[in-house]
Scaffold this active site. Structure first.
Site, PDB file in Angstrom:
ATOM      1  N   ASN A   1       0.831  -1.203   0.000  1.00  0.00           N
ATOM      2  CA  ASN A   1       0.000   0.000   0.000  1.00  0.00           C
ATOM      3  C   ASN A   1       0.869   1.257   0.000  1.00  0.00           C
ATOM      4  O   ASN A   1       1.854   1.334   0.731  1.00  0.00           O
ATOM      5  CB  ASN A   1      -0.872   0.026   1.253  1.00  0.00           C
ATOM      6  CG  ASN A   1      -1.475  -1.316   1.541  1.00  0.00           C
ATOM      7  OD1 ASN A   1      -2.219  -1.845   0.740  1.00  0.00           O
ATOM      8  ND2 ASN A   1      -1.114  -1.901   2.677  1.00  0.00           N
TER       9      ASN A   1
ATOM     10  N   HIS B   1      11.059  -6.103  -1.427  1.00  0.00           N
ATOM     11  CA  HIS B   1      10.018  -6.320  -2.437  1.00  0.00           C
ATOM     12  C   HIS B   1       8.911  -5.273  -2.310  1.00  0.00           C
ATOM     13  O   HIS B   1       8.545  -4.615  -3.283  1.00  0.00           O
ATOM     14  CB  HIS B   1       9.460  -7.738  -2.269  1.00  0.00           C
ATOM     15  CG  HIS B   1       8.391  -8.092  -3.246  1.00  0.00           C
ATOM     16  ND1 HIS B   1       8.638  -8.795  -4.401  1.00  0.00           N
ATOM     17  CD2 HIS B   1       7.059  -7.846  -3.241  1.00  0.00           C
ATOM     18  CE1 HIS B   1       7.512  -8.957  -5.058  1.00  0.00           C
ATOM     19  NE2 HIS B   1       6.527  -8.385  -4.379  1.00  0.00           N
ATOM     20  N   GLU B   2       8.397  -5.120  -1.104  1.00  0.00           N
ATOM     21  CA  GLU B   2       7.277  -4.177  -0.934  1.00  0.00           C
ATOM     22  C   GLU B   2       7.748  -2.748  -1.200  1.00  0.00           C
ATOM     23  O   GLU B   2       7.035  -1.960  -1.809  1.00  0.00           O
ATOM     24  CB  GLU B   2       6.670  -4.288   0.475  1.00  0.00           C
ATOM     25  CG  GLU B   2       6.208  -5.681   0.882  1.00  0.00           C
ATOM     26  CD  GLU B   2       5.369  -6.403  -0.145  1.00  0.00           C
ATOM     27  OE1 GLU B   2       4.640  -5.746  -0.915  1.00  0.00           O
ATOM     28  OE2 GLU B   2       5.448  -7.654  -0.198  1.00  0.00           O
TER      29      GLU B   2
ATOM     30  N   HIS C   1       8.018  -2.036  -4.860  1.00  0.00           N
ATOM     31  CA  HIS C   1       6.715  -1.836  -5.513  1.00  0.00           C
ATOM     32  C   HIS C   1       6.347  -0.361  -5.610  1.00  0.00           C
ATOM     33  O   HIS C   1       5.502   0.008  -6.416  1.00  0.00           O
ATOM     34  CB  HIS C   1       5.615  -2.542  -4.704  1.00  0.00           C
ATOM     35  CG  HIS C   1       5.306  -3.941  -5.154  1.00  0.00           C
ATOM     36  ND1 HIS C   1       5.144  -4.294  -6.478  1.00  0.00           N
ATOM     37  CD2 HIS C   1       5.061  -5.085  -4.443  1.00  0.00           C
ATOM     38  CE1 HIS C   1       4.830  -5.589  -6.557  1.00  0.00           C
ATOM     39  NE2 HIS C   1       4.788  -6.093  -5.344  1.00  0.00           N
TER      40      HIS C   1
HETATM   41  N1  BAL Z   1       0.939  -7.344  -4.048  1.00  0.00           N
HETATM   42  C1  BAL Z   1       0.695  -8.399  -3.126  1.00  0.00           C
HETATM   43  C2  BAL Z   1       1.827  -8.678  -2.235  1.00  0.00           C
HETATM   44  C3  BAL Z   1       3.101  -8.576  -2.962  1.00  0.00           C
HETATM   45  O1  BAL Z   1       3.327  -9.234  -3.953  1.00  0.00           O
HETATM   46  O2  BAL Z   1       3.906  -7.748  -2.623  1.00  0.00           O
HETATM   47 ZN    ZN Z   2       4.637  -8.095  -4.919  1.00  0.00          ZN
END
Ligand code: BAL
Ligand code: ZN
Length: 846
Positions: free
Chosen positions: A253, A285-286, A289
């Site tokens: 988020n 990873h997060e 994103h």
């Molecule tokens: N977007 C869902 C969790 C992840 O892949 O980071």
């Molecule tokens: Zn992801």
């Protein structure tokens, strides 16, 4: 249930200029007020005003301040939307405390939190809950909890309320809200352009001591993304919150990442090196994103790999840079083969970009994530590092703020490199794992060495015919003495059959093929074990060296299973020589002696057309390990001693590598001493890595009863540690006991089926205990099924995900197949079965 198709995509009839949300929090009667500025979308042909909504009680709805009549339709509501800009206002009531699906707004241990990806926002309010509808969000939270968080930057705050404003347009799946009695572990980061960012990890007071590692991982990730991808953070604050009840690992988020507590909380006493490594990767990873997923999102859920494949690829690069790249590659490939290969070779096979689904939650798969990452790795190999960097720059420049597609992604690469990627795109549309077979030819007269490759992919559900793909095959050549005579070259295979040639050689070389696992394929090489032993001893490519040893071990194990052969002397001899080499990186050395697991062996047998016998596989695996222990006997204790560390526990590459090697050696020593050393390690260990490894050995040796009790008594207040306690007992139970142990643990007072971590620790561990799960009585199948049926009412997403335990069912003998089929049909017959689980079981049954 309705099937949704990629080909049917149409844009939403309206654009949104702004979203204002007010939450009046209450466990069973939360009120959500929304005020949304819509205007007609000039690119849309269908102007139906449909808003998604699920499990909502509508209190009022207005358009431009006037009450409006809505029509409740399947999955939401419709109203007459004006053909001009207008303001939609609605008030709904929801009940977070009874939301056990953990989607939308729910409560976990007294705190409010959200999970909106993929389609959870529609459980919060009526909204066009699709990723191509992007808007800025202003949020006001009213509640008595001391900490009230949402996306973006903080605004006004006072007694019982807080406001947040997110200036970046985002789809609803990136919305988040958290409210609870939390404390923050603070940090800060100054970006490359000099902007100070406040960082926080929000936890329950008793978890504050488990935040430091995650905070450092976050700072490392922020720095790495600037250094390697030129990506800078774009808000004043970045918050992470740890939540105990969470379906996934974590969620990206915007500005407010929500984490499964298992994916962020760590301390040396309670977490293993593997936990630390996983946490570092998930935090990265997060965070990554923020650009690959948030600033550039997906047009629709079929494009999920656009953000997930790329972000996994990026987190894998990060891990390789932070730790040992060689070991990271081995671990990625092991995970791919354990999770993605079975998926791609069974009834759940689907393309990296699926073209149809009933429930998108069922497509957060190893194929979309891990194979999606492999596809990006191949693209980088094919275009080269510099062109990859240029293409990524262009991607960020061209698509910032967009909801993009795989076509957009590939077009960027075509424009940046001039390369036609039409054939490469098959990696996104064609499912199944390609097989690449290779034959060799040597023309001594001209000194020409040829490798002829043939590729084929077996039919997969819905795809009978496969076209040849572009496969980058990394090849190196060794001399018969083991010197590298040709460094790694990339051979681009594009035809069904194609020959690679090296000319002007003075001796017939030994090829090392698919170095670094340069493509996610199954390589079929007609080579004998002498060649494998040679590569195990000499290959200059660390991945292929490990792979040669593993192939040799696998072959030895199969010989034991199929022919009752004795453990291969050639393998044991080769292992001795390699394992004795103390110049090798300890973590890598630990992998050199690890043997293929029982599920891996079962799949290998099935692929050869041999029906796997789980009991035989189990017995052979044990005997093989014993043989290794006997063969390496004199080496073990010195390696164990050399890899003990004085001083405090540091979860870095060096320390974790030494512990991995020492613990792998401990597992062999236990085969010789019956658990004496394990017992002393268990008693002396001041960290979970050594403690848990010792406990595992004691349990495996049948000496774990007291240690299991002591471990529980020591850690009963720590949920994450007790997950390990549940999991270990089931995972290590003998074939006749696994179902019983799992059942007994489900009756333990600490078992909580509503907590996905605990459920997975118990029932997931049963599915992972190959010989126990596939016990001929069918008890393993039945216990898992009983619990899946119960869980489906509460949490369809986790239930459906765990059904994949049955995906390999057609590999087994007719009796086991009949037992499994009966359980699958029992699930399907359950009244009110969720769409998630129904789709999974239907696909598995085929
Ligand atoms: N977007 C869902 C969790 C992840 O892949 O980071
Ligand atoms: Zn992801």
């Amino acid at each position: 249930p309705q099937t949704i198709y990629l080909k049917d995509y149409t844009p939403f009839g309206y654009l949104i200029d702004s979203v204002e949300l007010t939450f009046k929090l209450h466990p069973t009667k939360t009120r959500v007020l929304s005020k949304i500025a819509f205007r007609p979308n000039p690119e849309a042909t269908d102007n139906r005003f449909f808003l998604h909504g699920e499990d909502l009680t509508l209190i009022s709805a207005k358009i431009d301040g006037q009450d409006v009549t809505v029509r409740h339709v399947d999955g939401g509501l419709e109203a007459d939307g004006p053909a001009r800009a207008f303001i939609w206002e609605a008030e709904v009531e929801i009940s977070p405390s009874t939301n056990t699906a953990l989607e939308g707004l729910y409560m976990s241990n007294g705190m409010y939190c959200t999970q909106c990806e993929a389609e959870g926002f529609r459980k919060i309010t009526y909204y066009p809950d699709r990723p191509d509808v992007m808007a800025t969000f202003d949020v006001r939270i009213e509640g008595e909890e001391p900490i009230l968080l949402s996306n973006g930057n903080p605004g006004a705050k006072g007694e019982g309320f807080a406001e947040w404003s997110d200036p970046w347009k985002k789809p609803a799946y990136l919305f988040a809200l958290v409210a609870g009695d939390l404390i923050n572990h603070p940090g800060s980061f100054t970006t490359q352009s000099g902007k100070d960012v406040e960082l926080n990890i929000w936890v329950r007071p008793w978890d504050e001591h488990k935040c430091a590692f995650g905070m450092q991982a976050l700072k490392d990730s922020m720095k790495w993304d600037e250094d390697v991808y030129g990506r800078e953070y774009d808000l004043d604050i970045f918050n992470i919150v740890a939540v105990d009840d969470f379906n996934m690992g974590a969620m990206e988020n915007k500005g407010l990442n929500i984490f499964n507590s298992s994916a962020v909380l760590a301390s040396p006493e309670t977490s293993t090196d593997a936990n630390f490594k996983r946490i570092e990767a998930i935090i990265a990873h997060e965070y990554f994103h923020n650009w690959t997923g948030n600033r550039i999102t997906c047009r629709d859920w079929f494009q999920l790999c656009l953000k997930e494949g790329l972000t996994v690829y990026r987190d894998q690069q990060f891990t390789a840079d932070m730790r040992s790249g060689d070991v990271a590659r081995i671990e990625n490939v092991l995970a791919l083969r354990a999770r993605q290969f079975p998926e791609d070779q069974g009834p759940l096979s689907h393309p990296v970009r699926p073209e149809e689904f009933q429930e998108i939650n069922n497509f957060y798969t190893a194929t979309v994530y891990e194979k999606g990452a492999e596809v990006i790795g191949m693209l980088k190999t094919l275009v080269g590092d510099d062109a990859y960097a240029n293409a990524l720059d262009l991607y960020f420049e061209r698509h910032d703020g967009d909801a993009a597609t795989i076509e957009d992604w590939l077009k960027v690469f075509e424009d940046a490199t001039g390369r036609d990627l039409t054939q490469f795109k098959l990696w996104y549309s064609q499912s199944g794992t390609p097989k690449v077979s290779v034959s060799e030819d040597w023309d001594a007269e001209s000194g020409t060495f040829s490798l002829t490759f043939t590729q084929s992919t077996a039919p997969t559900p819905g795809q009978d015919v496969k076209d040849p793909k572009v496969i980058p095959i990394a090849i190196g050549l060794l001399s018969p003495e083991g010197e590298e005579i040709q460094a790694t070259e990339i051979f681009e295979m594009t035809e069904a059959t194609q020959t690679y040639q090296a000319k002007g050689l003075s001796v017939r070389p030994v090829p090392s093929i698919l170095r670094g696992f340069s493509a996610p394929v199954i390589l079929e090489q007609d080579i004998d074990n002498t060649r494998r032993a040679f590569l195990f001893a000499h290959d200059t490519d660390s991945f292929n060296r490990w792979e040669a040893g593993r192939d040799l071990a696998r072959d030895a194990l199969l010989d034991m299973i199929e022919n009752d052969a004795a453990p291969s002397a050639l393998y044991l001899d080769s292992l001795r020589k390699v394992f004795a080499d103390d110049t090798l990186d300890p973590a890598y050395r630990a992998y050199l002696q690890a043997q293929p697991g029982e599920s891996d062996l079962a799949r290998t047998l099935a692929a050869k057309g041999v029906t796997p016998d789980p009991d035989k596989i189990h017995a052979a695996s044990k005997a093989f390990k014993q043989a290794k222990a006997d063969a390496l006997k004199d080496l073990l204790r010195p390696i164990y001693e050399d890899n003990q560390i004085d001083g405090p526990f540091v979860p870095d590459a060096e320390g974790s590598g030494k512990r991995a090697l020492a613990n792998s050696v401990l597992s062999l020593i236990t085969k010789l001493d019956g658990g004496t050393l394990a017992q002393s390690q268990f008693e002396a260990a001041d960290n979970m890595t050594q403690k848990l490894a010792a406990l595992s050995q004691l349990v495996t040796a049948g000496k774990g009863t007291d240690a299991i009790t002591a471990f529980y008594d020591q850690w009963k207040e720590d949920r994450l540690v007790i997950d390990k306690w549940f999991s270990l007992q089931v995972a290590l139970a003998g074939p006749d006991d696994a179902a019983k142990v799992a059942t007994a643990l489900t009756q333990h007072p600490d078992f909580d089926m509503k907590n996905p971590n605990r459920f997975r620790a118990t029932l997931g561990a049963l599915a992972g205990n190959h010989a126990g799960f596939h016990h001929k009585s069918g008890a393993g199948y039945k216990v898992l099924t009983d619990w899946l049926i119960k869980l489906d009412d509460l949490n369809p997403q986790t239930t459906a995900r765990m059904c994949s335990a049955f995906q390999t069912w057609k590999n087994y003998d007719p009796d086991r197949q009949a037992l499994i089929k009966a359980q699958l049909e029992r699930i399907l017959a359950k009244e009110g079965l969720s769409r998630d689980t129904s789709e999974m079981i239907t696909r598995i049954l085929g």
